[in-house]
Design a protein around this motif. Structure first.
Motif, PDB file in Angstrom:
ATOM      1  N   ARG A 166       0.903  -1.456   0.119  1.00 24.99           N
ATOM      2  CA  ARG A 166      -0.126  -0.067  -0.056  1.00 24.99           C
ATOM      3  C   ARG A 166       0.917   1.274   0.026  1.00 24.99           C
ATOM      4  NH1 ARG A 166      -2.155   0.770   4.799  1.00 24.99           N
ATOM      5  NH2 ARG A 166      -1.688   2.875   4.853  1.00 24.99           N
TER       6      ARG A 166
ATOM      7  N   ILE B 272       1.892   5.052   0.731  1.00 25.88           N
ATOM      8  CA  ILE B 272       0.675   7.009   1.459  1.00 25.88           C
ATOM      9  C   ILE B 272       1.308   7.121   0.233  1.00 25.88           C
ATOM     10  CG2 ILE B 272       1.055   5.611   3.757  1.00 25.88           C
ATOM     11  CD1 ILE B 272       3.198   6.750   4.350  1.00 25.88           C
ATOM     12  N   GLU B 273       0.345   8.768   0.796  1.00 26.68           N
ATOM     13  CA  GLU B 273       0.769   9.796  -0.040  1.00 26.68           C
ATOM     14  C   GLU B 273       1.904  10.241   0.489  1.00 26.68           C
ATOM     15  OE1 GLU B 273      -1.651  11.376  -2.807  1.00 26.68           O
ATOM     16  OE2 GLU B 273      -2.745   9.667  -1.762  1.00 26.68           O
TER      17      GLU B 273
END
Length: 81
Positions: A57, A59-60
């Motif tokens: 995943r 993240i920004e």
């Protein structure tokens, strides 16, 4: 780990060359180094540099750092899951 084993086998068979891991790319803006992006794997596939990052995943902040590294180093990072 599984990607490293896969890529090592591909390198051994001659399908890819120049396999490296944890390759650092500087992020330089207006002549100042503001950070570093670390790609999980790089290698040459048919003489084309491929830069890969294995992510479950993202993240920004990671996405932003990746985009900066791409722009500063004229690379395209491929995300593998």
């Amino acid at each position: 780990q599984r990607y490293w084993v896969k890529f090592k086998l591909m390198e051994k068979s001659g399908a890819i060359t120049g396999l490296q891991r944890q390759v650092r790319y500087p992020i330089v803006i207006n002549g100042k180094r503001v950070g570093t992006y670390v790609a999980d794997f790089t290698f040459y596939d048919n003489k084309k540099l491929r830069v890969l990052d294995a992510k479950g995943r993202e993240i920004e902040a990671q996405k932003f750092r990746r985009k900066c590294a791409e722009a500063c180093n004229d690379i395209e990072v491929e995300i593998v899951r």
